[in-house]
Design an enzyme around this catalytic site. Structure first.
Site, PDB file in Angstrom:
ATOM      1  N   GLU A 201       0.867  -1.190   0.000  1.00  0.00           N
ATOM      2  CA  GLU A 201       0.000   0.000   0.000  1.00  0.00           C
ATOM      3  C   GLU A 201       0.897   1.231   0.000  1.00  0.00           C
ATOM      4  O   GLU A 201       1.754   1.384   0.874  1.00  0.00           O
ATOM      5  CB  GLU A 201      -0.893  -0.024   1.247  1.00  0.00           C
ATOM      6  CG  GLU A 201      -1.776   1.206   1.384  1.00  0.00           C
ATOM      7  CD  GLU A 201      -2.559   1.199   2.713  1.00  0.00           C
ATOM      8  OE1 GLU A 201      -2.898   0.105   3.213  1.00  0.00           O
ATOM      9  OE2 GLU A 201      -2.781   2.296   3.251  1.00  0.00           O
TER      10      GLU A 201
ATOM     11  N   ARG B 223       0.129  10.520   0.798  1.00  0.00           N
ATOM     12  CA  ARG B 223       0.431  11.642   1.695  1.00  0.00           C
ATOM     13  C   ARG B 223       1.513  12.560   1.167  1.00  0.00           C
ATOM     14  O   ARG B 223       1.710  13.646   1.682  1.00  0.00           O
ATOM     15  CB  ARG B 223       0.939  11.088   3.031  1.00  0.00           C
ATOM     16  CG  ARG B 223      -0.159  10.795   3.994  1.00  0.00           C
ATOM     17  CD  ARG B 223       0.427  10.087   5.198  1.00  0.00           C
ATOM     18  NE  ARG B 223      -0.269   8.848   5.364  1.00  0.00           N
ATOM     19  CZ  ARG B 223       0.040   7.919   6.247  1.00  0.00           C
ATOM     20  NH1 ARG B 223       1.075   8.079   7.040  1.00  0.00           N
ATOM     21  NH2 ARG B 223      -0.674   6.826   6.337  1.00  0.00           N
TER      22      ARG B 223
ATOM     23  N   LYS C  39     -10.958  -0.941   7.150  1.00  0.00           N
ATOM     24  CA  LYS C  39      -9.677  -0.785   7.850  1.00  0.00           C
ATOM     25  C   LYS C  39     -10.014  -0.376   9.290  1.00  0.00           C
ATOM     26  O   LYS C  39     -10.848   0.516   9.491  1.00  0.00           O
ATOM     27  CB  LYS C  39      -8.885   0.302   7.123  1.00  0.00           C
ATOM     28  CG  LYS C  39      -7.774   0.974   7.901  1.00  0.00           C
ATOM     29  CD  LYS C  39      -6.969   1.888   6.980  1.00  0.00           C
ATOM     30  CE  LYS C  39      -6.117   2.878   7.757  1.00  0.00           C
ATOM     31  NZ  LYS C  39      -4.799   3.092   7.156  1.00  0.00           N
TER      32      LYS C  39
HETATM   33  C1  3PG Z   1      -1.227   4.182   7.924  1.00  0.00           C
HETATM   34  O1  3PG Z   1      -2.290   4.250   7.358  1.00  0.00           O
HETATM   35  O2  3PG Z   1      -0.347   5.059   7.940  1.00  0.00           O
HETATM   36  C2  3PG Z   1      -0.954   2.957   8.651  1.00  0.00           C
HETATM   37  O3  3PG Z   1      -1.852   2.897   9.657  1.00  0.00           O
HETATM   38  C3  3PG Z   1       0.464   2.812   9.108  1.00  0.00           C
HETATM   39  O4  3PG Z   1       0.560   3.047  10.457  1.00  0.00           O
HETATM   40  P1  3PG Z   1       1.936   2.745  11.213  1.00  0.00           P
HETATM   41  O5  3PG Z   1       2.949   3.680  10.651  1.00  0.00           O
HETATM   42  O6  3PG Z   1       1.591   2.988  12.652  1.00  0.00           O
HETATM   43  O7  3PG Z   1       2.271   1.310  10.923  1.00  0.00           O
END
Ligand code: 3PG
Length: 213
Positions: free
Chosen positions: A43, A47, A131
């Site tokens: 994924e 961002r 999710k």
């Molecule tokens: C996200 O969507 O950024 C995920 O939840 C990743 O989270 P993490 O960096 O805490 O693994």
């Protein structure tokens, strides 16, 4: 209409690396390392400006591996991610425009939920896979056990604070079909191009999925 299923495009009990890249040139070597380590899906979050072109580069380099888009928060991003080759879409939440755009797409869309009301809202919109985010802050595997018990028709992918240590507790739940997290691609390792370290972390993460499958 039957919704396209995220479970159908992911490996069984998938451990999904959730990747945020700052530079497009990091994309393919990073995907190579994660896949060489044995992970069967990636994924890429939207961002950063590099997110969409990174997703496209990974999808072109690895056409048989489902590469999804994460942090999808607008309907425009849904269309752009699908155009870039996203095999699945993940959002931290759900808005009406996202639900409408997500429903219209031929690729699976996973809205984010943290409460029973949010699960019900996602369900009302026709989504049966969600999710669970931010998983550890929202109560962890114990909270998800409680939520899953009242929604036996729902499948969950917890993310947010998942680690190699706590991932097995989530994957042990019948309602959990995948977990996501960034722990196998630490930012510092990506920055210095330490693909071997990422490959090793990916291999350890992939074993968690296999053991619990
Ligand atoms: C996200 O969507 O950024 C995920 O939840 C990743 O989270 P993490 O960096 O805490 O693994």
């Amino acid at each position: 209409m039957t919704r396209p299923s995220t479970r159908a495009v992911l490996p069984r009990n998938a451990v999904i690396p959730v990747i945020t890249v700052d530079r497009v040139d990091q994309a393919v070597p990073l995907a190579d390392a994660l896949i060489a380590g044995g992970l069967g899906a990636i994924e890429v979050t939207l961002r950063t400006d590099a997110g969409l072109p990174a997703l496209a580069a990974m999808a072109a380099a690895h056409p048989t591996v489902p590469i999804g888009a994460g942090t999808v928060v607008t309907a425009d991003q849904i269309a752009a991610a699908v155009d870039a080759g996203a095999a699945f879409l993940v959002s931290p939440g759900l808005t009406d425009p996202l639900a409408e755009a997500g429903r219209a797409m031929a690729v699976p869309f996973l809205p984010g939920v943290a409460t029973a009301t949010e699960v019900m809202r996602a369900r009302d919109h026709g989504f049966t896979e969600v999710k669970f985010f931010p998983a550890e802050i929202a109560g962890g595997a114990r909270a998800l056990t409680g939520l899953a018990a009242v929604f036996p028709d729902m499948g969950f992918c917890p993310t947010g604070g998942i680690t190699a240590d706590n991932a097995p507790a989530y994957l042990a739940l019948d309602a959990v079909f995948a977990v996501g997290g960034s722990w196998m691609a630490p930012k510092a390792a990506v920055e210095r191009g330490d693909w071997q370290a990422i490959r090793d972390l990916a291999a350890a993460a992939a074993r968690i999925g296999e053991i619990t499958a």
